[in-house]
Design a protein around this motif. Structure first.
Motif, PDB file in Angstrom:
ATOM      1  N   PHE A 129       6.001   0.585   7.182  1.00 42.96           N
ATOM      2  CA  PHE A 129       5.865   0.121   5.800  1.00 42.96           C
ATOM      3  C   PHE A 129       6.301  -1.335   5.679  1.00 42.96           C
ATOM      4  N   GLU A 156       6.313  -4.465   2.912  1.00 41.78           N
ATOM      5  CA  GLU A 156       6.118  -4.869   1.523  1.00 41.78           C
ATOM      6  C   GLU A 156       6.328  -6.367   1.391  1.00 41.78           C
ATOM      7  N   THR A 157       5.494  -6.992   0.581  1.00 42.57           N
ATOM      8  CA  THR A 157       5.555  -8.436   0.396  1.00 42.57           C
ATOM      9  C   THR A 157       5.142  -8.779  -1.026  1.00 42.57           C
ATOM     10  N   THR A 162       0.396  -6.139  -4.052  1.00 38.44           N
ATOM     11  CA  THR A 162       0.951  -5.162  -4.991  1.00 38.44           C
ATOM     12  C   THR A 162       1.123  -3.806  -4.319  1.00 38.44           C
ATOM     13  N   LYS A 163       0.470  -3.616  -3.165  1.00 39.23           N
ATOM     14  CA  LYS A 163       0.545  -2.342  -2.457  1.00 39.23           C
ATOM     15  C   LYS A 163       1.292  -2.526  -1.139  1.00 39.23           C
ATOM     16  N   THR A 164       1.866  -1.438  -0.637  1.00 38.32           N
ATOM     17  CA  THR A 164       2.547  -1.461   0.651  1.00 38.32           C
ATOM     18  C   THR A 164       1.525  -1.494   1.778  1.00 38.32           C
TER      19      THR A 164
END
Length: 207
Positions: free
Chosen positions: A153, A155-156, A160-162
């Motif tokens: 996983f 995230e950035t 907006t989604k992983t």
């Protein structure tokens, strides 16, 4: 006319903002890999074929063997884009360094971006042996069992989604057919029962 030029200027400004955002995403993704694998990457690219249809930021990252891992690792960078429904990146392990790995990941990324978007449990046809003499001419997109959720996983703020980082496991045509007929878990059970060596390009099929 002045209004039109004003509108175009804003479009170009938006494009610049998007490009900067994607560059930052690529940088953060590379850091994510390097931190998880405690290793530094070399940026590789494959310039043959319709690679111009890939995002300009796309590349393949090559990780050499390290003190903690004796294998080579290849990973896509910017295969995913911000508007993807389920953004993914993929990585591949090998006991040899080879341009063939860079080519393979580039071709799969091109299919993902211009053909059918891929995801967990999907199989892909390499169109050739993984490495010379190998029966493995397909790949399975699996969870990154060697690394777990910390790698899986990503995230950035740019997305907006992983982003899911999936493991590309080279498999045979028979194994790919078995997965299509019986599901991902069924094939993974077969692979686990046989204690298959995912680095061995010359391994026999488990089904």
């Amino acid at each position: 006319m002045a209004t039109r030029r004003f509108h175009v200027w804003f479009l170009k400004a938006d494009e610049r903002t998007l490009r900067i955002s994607l560059m930052e995403f690529c940088y953060q993704l590379r850091l994510h890999y390097e931190q998880q694998w405690s290793n530094n990457a070399t940026v590789r690219s494959w310039d043959h074929g319709p690679t111009g249809q890939l995002p300009p930021e796309f590349c393949v990252l090559e990780f050499p063997p390290s003190q903690t891992r004796s294998m080579w690792t290849y990973a896509t960078c910017c295969m995913s884009q911000a508007n993807d429904k389920n953004p993914i990146e993929i990585h591949l392990f090998s006991d040899v360094q080879a341009n063939a790995h860079v080519e393979l990941l580039t071709v799969i990324a091109h299919y993902h971006r211009t053909g059918k978007q891929l995801g967990l449990g999907h199989t892909v046809n390499f169109g050739r042996p993984w490495l010379p003499g190998s029966e493995c001419d397909h790949g399975l997109l699996s969870l990154p069992y060697l690394d777990g959720p910390n790698l899986e996983f990503f995230e950035t703020p740019q997305f907006t989604k992983t982003v899911c980082c999936l493991w590309l496991v080279p498999i045979t045509a028979a194994e790919a057919n078995y997965a299509r007929c019986n599901g991902l878990e069924a094939l993974e059970e077969k692979l686990e029962e046989s204690r298959f060596n995912y680095l061995e390009s010359q391994r026999p099929s488990v089904v």
